[in-house]
Motif scaffolding. Structure first.
Motif, short mmCIF file in Angstrom:
data_model
loop_
_atom_site.label_atom_id
_atom_site.label_comp_id
_atom_site.label_asym_id
_atom_site.label_seq_id
_atom_site.Cartn_x
_atom_site.Cartn_y
_atom_site.Cartn_z
N LEU A 104 -6.12 -5.16 11.70
CA LEU A 104 -5.81 -6.31 12.54
C LEU A 104 -5.44 -7.52 11.68
O LEU A 104 -4.50 -8.25 12.01
N ALA A 105 -6.16 -7.73 10.59
CA ALA A 105 -5.84 -8.84 9.69
C ALA A 105 -4.46 -8.67 9.08
O ALA A 105 -3.68 -9.64 9.00
N VAL A 106 -4.10 -7.48 8.65
CA VAL A 106 -2.78 -7.23 8.07
C VAL A 106 -1.69 -7.47 9.11
O VAL A 106 -0.66 -8.10 8.81
N LEU A 107 -1.90 -7.01 10.33
CA LEU A 107 -0.92 -7.24 11.39
C LEU A 107 -0.75 -8.73 11.70
O LEU A 107 0.37 -9.20 11.91
N ALA A 108 -1.85 -9.45 11.72
CA ALA A 108 -1.78 -10.89 11.98
C ALA A 108 -1.01 -11.60 10.86
O ALA A 108 -0.18 -12.47 11.12
N ILE A 109 -1.27 -11.22 9.62
CA ILE A 109 -0.56 -11.84 8.49
C ILE A 109 0.92 -11.50 8.54
O ILE A 109 1.78 -12.37 8.31
N LEU A 110 1.25 -10.25 8.85
CA LEU A 110 2.66 -9.87 8.98
C LEU A 110 3.34 -10.63 10.11
O LEU A 110 4.49 -11.07 9.96
#
Length: 121
Positions: A104-110
């Protein structure tokens, strides 16, 4: 149930708490203070009852205050719950929860990176 049986069964509960939840402590009461929140409310209540009764059982005069029928039911309930726990499933749950959080954190950053690129041209 006698005093020795009660103390033996309480010791078995302590060992199960150590095996299934990794809780260490000199007594069942100490283990419950450290990790009682890991148990459902009904089980935790019965486990606290067992901790109190095991302290009473160490004194022969106070042993007369113990309700052995309730203690037997509490031992059976807590033991059944602890024996049904699979530590490997708990570990997998933690690992998958951590990986889900990271995804979820990686998706939010992307998403923020793409939004930033779109607004900057």
């Amino acid at each position: 149930m006698t005093q020795d049986q009660l103390l033996t069964q309480t010791e078995e509960i302590r060992q199960l708490m150590r095996e299934k939840h990794g809780l260490r402590g000199a007594s069942l009461q100490r283990q419950l203070q450290r990790g009682g929140r890991l148990l459902p409310r009904a089980i935790r209540t019965e486990a606290w009852y067992l901790a109190q009764v095991s302290e009473l059982a160490k004194n022969p005069k106070l042993l007369k205050m113990v309700d052995f029928d309730h203690a037997n039911r509490a031992v059976a309930l807590v033991r059944d719950h602890l024996e049904s726990i699979n530590p490997l499933d708990r570990l997998w749950g933690r690992v998958l929860g951590f990986l889900g959080t990271m995804a979820l954190a990686v998706l939010a950053i992307l998403a923020l990176l793409i939004l930033w690129r779109l607004t900057r041209g």
